[in-house]
Every structure is written in structure tokens, then in C-alpha cells.
Design a protein around this motif. Structure first.
Motif, PDB file in Angstrom:
ATOM      1  N   ILE A   1       0.794  -1.224  -0.075  1.00 56.32           N
ATOM      2  CA  ILE A   1      -0.112  -0.064   0.066  1.00 56.32           C
ATOM      3  C   ILE A   1       0.897   1.419  -0.006  1.00 56.32           C
ATOM      4  O   ILE A   1       0.323   2.226  -0.218  1.00 56.32           O
ATOM      5  CB  ILE A   1      -0.759   0.063   1.392  1.00 56.32           C
TER       6      ILE A   1
ATOM      7  N   LYS B   1       0.971   3.590  -3.276  1.00 57.94           N
ATOM      8  CA  LYS B   1      -0.217   3.941  -4.059  1.00 57.94           C
ATOM      9  C   LYS B   1      -1.105   5.029  -3.013  1.00 57.94           C
ATOM     10  O   LYS B   1      -1.340   4.627  -1.854  1.00 57.94           O
ATOM     11  CB  LYS B   1      -1.073   2.590  -4.039  1.00 57.94           C
TER      12      LYS B   1
ATOM     13  N   HIS C   1      -4.998   6.332  -2.770  1.00 62.45           N
ATOM     14  CA  HIS C   1      -6.268   5.589  -3.227  1.00 62.45           C
ATOM     15  C   HIS C   1      -7.257   7.066  -3.677  1.00 62.45           C
ATOM     16  O   HIS C   1      -7.184   7.827  -3.096  1.00 62.45           O
ATOM     17  CB  HIS C   1      -7.036   4.755  -2.242  1.00 62.45           C
ATOM     18  N   TRP C   2      -8.359   6.615  -4.426  1.00 60.90           N
ATOM     19  CA  TRP C   2      -9.178   7.733  -5.004  1.00 60.90           C
ATOM     20  C   TRP C   2      -9.769   8.369  -3.495  1.00 60.90           C
ATOM     21  O   TRP C   2     -10.099   9.647  -3.344  1.00 60.90           O
ATOM     22  CB  TRP C   2     -10.150   7.133  -5.555  1.00 60.90           C
TER      23      TRP C   2
END
Length: 653
Positions: free
Chosen positions: A86, A89, A91-92
Motif C-alpha cells: 500500500i 499507492k 487511493h481515490w
């Protein structure tokens, strides 16, 4: 992690930090989001510098913009949950939260005139923006600081609303949700209150100062200087850990970060010399935790203390008052490691392991920025101006030698690193503002202070013990800043009510909030040290608490006798207090370890501890009795050792 005595790699240090310090669990972003975060952090620092140089904005504007920067960056940098893969990245939903954070931070600047004209009344839009601000602060605090303080802040919000249903004396009329939101975001009694105000001014600038100091290579220099001075003495590596960690405390506000950075160097060195893993880790944990108690730049909560005590007190008053207790704290650890080394028969480092002293002392100028802070604060300069000038002095002094020179690139990176360090502090102080707001609106502080005094039967010592326990328990799950805010609003008033000076009461709760980092069962600094040493965490924590025994004694002493804080004491009295207190720490250290000039018997250990306590406590009779015990034990040690030496030599022959 480190089981063979090697120094930890950068990667291992980072893994250890992330395990024990929530503020280190950030994403390692590249590409577009990496650039956005980099620019965001740089802009955050530039905004803070601009307002520090050219004048702060109005309170709500300064604090809301500071909050907006911090929240948006936290949502981009800190993952919602700890999960493999994670870290690279975003996230939206993190992007949406970051956008909402920017909106919340911009609301006060955009709506300033309307909010001022409404004079405390809020519209539906105001209500929803304020509600979102509260939720964002709680989520950002959970990510960047940890779950315990988030739960505490949430419970305070529940208490504010459901006051009529609370038991006994803590019941109150309750706050309607719209009034609670209005208090939390549209006054300076809540999220935008004093804690966040201090974060957006004093604390941020001193974190920047620390970041610039790091770029000069001063961290490694602290280690080299410590080895050059103390490396060859009895138990040298342990004393190196104490000395370097005390210095590291001037640039690191985190016990865990101090343990990992200093400890990755000092703990393997101690193990190679023969120290047990649990003891080696304990020395580093106790010394690193004490870094936040070390003037001139103490933990972030010390800056909050200036505002919380008020009455014209300055940061220099606090740093000056903390000087003797800090000296006793580190002296206590130093003495006990010395006696432990003598007991076990450990020597110092070999000559070839000591860096060239001439070369080390050539870089002594790297300590000048820290000296500059002391001089500037002593001169009466404001904390913000002192921090600004110290950053400039650091840049100028670094230019003396090529290998310490701060380049333009280093300056940019220091601005980014400083802002990154400030994110956790901003979240913690915003959450602490929620707690303070509820306490203020409900009158909980006075109720709990009265309840605490009643529970202790109106007696000072039981009240101090209960306050200590509260600070230690809160400190096990909260950062020092939030811990201090809670205990200073709830517990400190109880001590003050019993006639203790404000500064003594606030330093009392400050001390125990910090010492929680090495107090089992949740001793994060000790657990981090065990990760470096390969030792057992709980045993490391127990040894840490034993080494830091001074920190459990001294706060009681300076509450009972404020002269230890140089309050209303002449220079002659201060010199006498320091001499007797140092003698007292020597006796206590010998009693706890069981070694002085020779091994101590059980009754001698008890006598040494009792005599030491009497010497630390400032007072004519106590000093005389303590001194008599100290001299009697010392003479007895010499006599017995002198008589035993011929016998030992005869047996050897």
C-alpha cells in the motif's frame, strides 16, 4: 532485529521506526503524487516562514491554513490501514479527503468577513464544513498519531453531547450538535485553539531548525563527540549513548526516533563490549527519552506550556527551570551505567576505536546554533524570532567547512523534512484542541480536579501519585503533546489547587507524560530499543525504568521544594542544591545497582537510597542527615575495600 552486534542499515532503521512510531508510517510516493506531496510540504514550510518573518495572520486564519496543509498532506502520505503493497499507492478516497481538507483549511480565509459579521451564529453550510473538519481531524490523527488519542478525543465529543446521562459529578447539561460544531471550528476554544496555535508558530519553526541542523551532519557529530569524550572510560559505550542521546534530543522531538537513530550506533557498540542486550537497549531508551527533558529545546509540549501557564511566563523561564532536573536525570543514568559497568567488570573502548579527537573538536562549531538558541532566549527575544535567527545561524555556520556546508538543495530538503515532521504534531494538537474545547465548555476540568483532590483526601502526595498514574496511562497511548494537553487541563489544576506553583505543577505532568515512553507495559521507546538490541521488550522496559529512577523521584521533589526549579532561589542556594542533589543521585544509583567502590550489602543499598533521597530534597535538616549517611557509607566503603585488598592479593598468590 540486530542480533549480531552490527549497526542497523537505513532500511532496518526505517522498518523499526514504522513498527513503533505511527508518524513514520508514511507512503513512499513517486511520480505525480510524489511531486504533489513534495511541493505541498515545501509550500507548507514557506507559508510558515513567510508569516514568521512578515507577521502572523489573524489567529483563525493562521491556524486554519496550517490545519488545511497538515490534513491534506496527511491523507496523501499516510495510508488508511497498514497493508502490504500500500506504500506506493494513493487511493481515490485519499484524494477526496485531501481535497476536503484543502476546502476546510480555505473556509476561514474565504469566508472571514461573513463569519465575523455573523458574530457566532452559523449557517447550514458552516455547520457541515465544521462537522467535516471534526471528522477529518479525527481520521488524520488516527493515521498520523495513532488510535488511542483518536478514541480519547472521540469520547470527549460523546461526553459533550450526552452530558445529562453521565454519572455523578461529571454530569452536565449537554451541548447540542450545532453548538458543539460551532465551538470546535468557529472559536479558538476547539480545533483552532491554543494547541494548534502553538503548532502553527513556535513548534513548526523549531522543527525546521532541527531539520536544518540535521543537514549539517550534526547527528553523526554528536556520536563522534560522545565517543571522543567518554569512549575510553569505564563502560564507555553506554556513556556515549547517554551523552549523544542528550544532544540528539535537541533536534528530535520523538523518543522512538532518537532510540532508532542513536541506538543503531550505540547499542551494537555496548553489546560488543559485553553489556547484556536488555541493559544495552535500556540505556539507550532511557537516555533517548530524556532528550525531550533537555533544555534549551525540549519536547513540543514545552512550547504549549508557555501558553497554558500564561501570566507572562516565557519559554526561557521553562527551559531554565527544567535545567537542574534534566541534569539530575542524565547524571542518574550516567552514574548507574558506570556502577553497572564496574559491577560486571566492563572496560571502555580501545584507543584505536576512538575517533581522532583533534579532528572531532575541529567541528565543535556545529554546536554553536544550539548555544545561539540559549543566548537568544536569555536575551528576551521571542521564541519565534529565536528560532528564525537560529535557522539562519545554522546555515551560516555550516559554511565554515565544505563537508558540513548546507547547499541550496539541502535547504529545500530541510524545508520539506521539517514540514513532514510537523504533520503528526499538527494532527495531535488539533485533536488536543477538541479535548480542551470540551473541557472548557462543560467545566469538566474543574470537576475532575475537585474529584481528584477529594479522592486523595485533600492531601498533596496522594494527589501527586494519582496525577502521575493518569499521566503514565495516557502517555502509553498518546504522544507527549496530547498527553500534556489532557493532563494540564484536568490533573494539573488539582495540584495547583493545593498550593503548588503553576510551573511546578505543569512540569510535573510534563515529566510523567514523557517517561511513559519507557514505563512498562507499553514502553514504546524501550520496545524500539529491544528491536535494535535483540533483547526482550518487557525486560528492556523494566531496566529502562530502573535507570530513569531520577525521573520518578525528581518531579515530587520540585513540587515539594520549587527551589529545584530555581524558583525564588539565590545563586548560592542553587549551587548548594545542585551539589547535594548530584551526591544524592550518586547514592541512589549505587543503591539501585548494588555497586559503589565495592559491592554493597542489602542494608547498605537501602541506606544509600534513603540518604540519596534526603540529599535530593532541598532542606537544611534533610541535607545534613543525607550528607552524614553519604559520608558514613563512603568512608565505610574505603575502609572495607582497603582491608579486603591485602586478603585478595594473598589469596591470588
Amino acid at each position: 532485529m540486530s542480533t549480531k552486534g552490527e549497526t542497523l542499515s537505513q532500511k532496518e532503521q526505517q522498518e523499526l521506526l514504522e513498527k513503533f512510531d505511527p508518524e513514520a508510517r508514511t507512503r513512499h510516493l513517486k511520480g505525480v503524487f510524489g511531486k504533489i506531496v513534495f511541493v505541498g510540504l515545501l509550500s507548507f514550510s514557506l507559508f510558515q516562514l513567510y508569516t514568521a518573518i512578515f507577521g502572523q495572520l489573524a489567529s483563525q486564519l493562521q491556524r486554519s491554513i496550517h490545519l488545511g496543509f497538515a490534513l491534506a498532506l496527511i491523507f496523501l502520505l499516510f495510508p488508511a490501514r497498514k497493508k502490504k503493497g500500500i506504500k506506493h499507492k494513493v487511493h481515490w478516497f485519499d484524494v477526496i479527503l485531501a481535497i476536503l481538507a484543502v476546502g476546510v483549511g480555505s473556509y476561514w480565509p474565504l469566508m472571514l468577513d461573513e463569519l465575523a459579521n455573523r458574530a457566532g451564529r452559523i449557517t447550514d453550510l458552516d455547520f457541515y464544513v465544521g462537522l467535516v473538519a471534526i471528522l477529518l481531524v479525527l481520521e488524520a490523527t488516527r493515521r498520523a498519531v495513532g488510535l488511542p488519542i483518536t478514541i480519547i478525543a472521540g469520547l470527549f465529543l460523546v461526553y459533550a453531547i450526552y452530558g445529562p446521562y453521565m454519572p455523578g459529578f461529571i454530569a452536565h447539561r449537554g451541548l447540542e450538535l450545532d453548538r458543539l460544531v460551532q465551538t470546535m471550528f468557529y472559536t479558538t476554544d476547539g480545533i483552532l485553539g491554543t494547541p494548534l496555535g502553538v503548532s502553527s508558530t513556535f513548534i513548526f519553526l523549531f522543527l525546521l531548525f532541527g531539520a536544518f541542523l540535521v543537514k549539517t551532519g550534526v547527528g553523526q557529530y554528536f556520536n563522534d563527540l560522545a565517543v571522543a569524550i567518554a569512549g575510553r572510560s569505564t563502560g564507555g559505550p553506554a556513556k556515549v549513548a547517554i551523552f549523544s542521546s542528550a544532544l540528539q534530543g535537541t533536534i528530535s522531538g520523538s523518543s522512538v526516533a532518537n532510540v532508532v537513530t542513536s541506538g543503531s550506533y550505540t547499542i551494537p557498540m555496548m553489546k560488543k563490549l559485553g553489556y547484556r542486550k536488555d541493559f544495552a537497549g535500556a540505556v539507550e531508551a532511557a537516555a533517548s527519552t530524556g532528550g525531550q527533558l533537555m533544555p534549551p529545546i525540549m519536547g513540543a509540549a514545552a512550547f504549549l506550556m508557555v501558553e497554558f501557564i500564561g501570566g507572562g511566563i516565557t519559554y526561557w523561564d521553562i527551559a531554565k527551570a527544567a535545567a537542574i532536573p534534566a541534569l539530575l536525570y542524565f547524571t542518574g543514568i550516567w552514574i548507574m551505567t558506570h556502577f553497572e559497568a564496574k559491577r560486571v567488570g566492563l572496560r571502555g573502548l580501545k584507543k584505536e576505536q576512538i575517533p581522532n579527537r583533534k579532528e572531532v573538536f575541529k567541528k565543535i562549531y556545529l554546536l554553536l546554533p544550539i548555544l545561539a538558541v540559549i543566548i537568544l532566549l536569555m536575551s528576551g527575544m521571542s521564541v519565534m524570532r529565536a528560532a528564525l535567527w537560529s535557522i539562519l545561524i545554522t546555515i551560516l555556520i555550516s559554511a565554515i567547512r565544505k563537508d558540513t556546508r548546507i547547499s541550496f538543495k539541502d535547504m529545500i530538503l530541510a524545508l520539506v523534512d521539517g514540514a513532514r515532521t510537523a504533520l503528526g504534531v499538527a494532527a495531535a494538537t488539533a485533536a488536543a484542541g477538541i479535548i480542551v474545547g470540551v473541557v472548557t465548555k462543560t467545566g469538566l476540568g474543574l470537576k475532575l480536579a475537585n474529584g481528584l483532590v477529594d479522592l486523595a483526601g485533600g492531601l498533596l502526595i496522594p494527589t501527586l501519585i494519582l496525577t502521575m498514574l493518569a499521566a503514565l496511562v495516557l502517555g502509553m497511548g498518546s504522544p507527549t503533546t496530547a498527553n500534556y494537553v489532557i493532563t494540564s487541563t484536568i490533573a494539573a489544576p488539582a495540584i495547583i489547587k493545593l498550593g503548588v506553583p503553576d510551573l511546578s505543577a505543569h512540569l510535573f505532568v510534563f515529566y510523567f507524560g514523557i517517561i511513559a515512553d519507557i514505563t512498562p507495559p507499553v514502553a514504546l521507546a524501550a520496545f524500539a530499543a529491544a528491536g535494535v538490541s535483540g533483547g526482550e521488550p518487557i525486560r528492556t522496559g523494566v531496566n529502562s525504568a530502573k535507570l530513569a529512577i531520577a525521573a520518578f523521584i525528581i518531579p515530587y521533589m520540585f513540587v515539594l521544594s520549587p527551589e529545584l526549579l530555581m524558583i525564588d532561589a539565590s545563586w548560592g542556594e542553587i549551587v548548594w542544591i545542585v551539589i547535594t542533589a548530584l551526591a544524592g543521585m550518586t547514592a541512589i544509583g549505587a543503591g539501585v545497582i548494588g555497586q559503589w567502590i565495592r559491592k554493597l550489602m542489602a542494608w547498605e543499598r537501602l541506606a544509600a537510597i534513603a540518604g540519596g533521597l534526603l540529599l535530593i530534597y532541598p532542606g537544611g535538616y534533610s541535607d545534613m542527615i543525607g550528607l552524614a549517611i553519604f559520608i558514613a557509607l563512603l568512608v565505610m566503603q574505603f575502609v572495607i575495600k582497603r582491608n579486603d585488598t591485602p586478603k585478595a592479593e594473598a589469596q591470588a598468590n
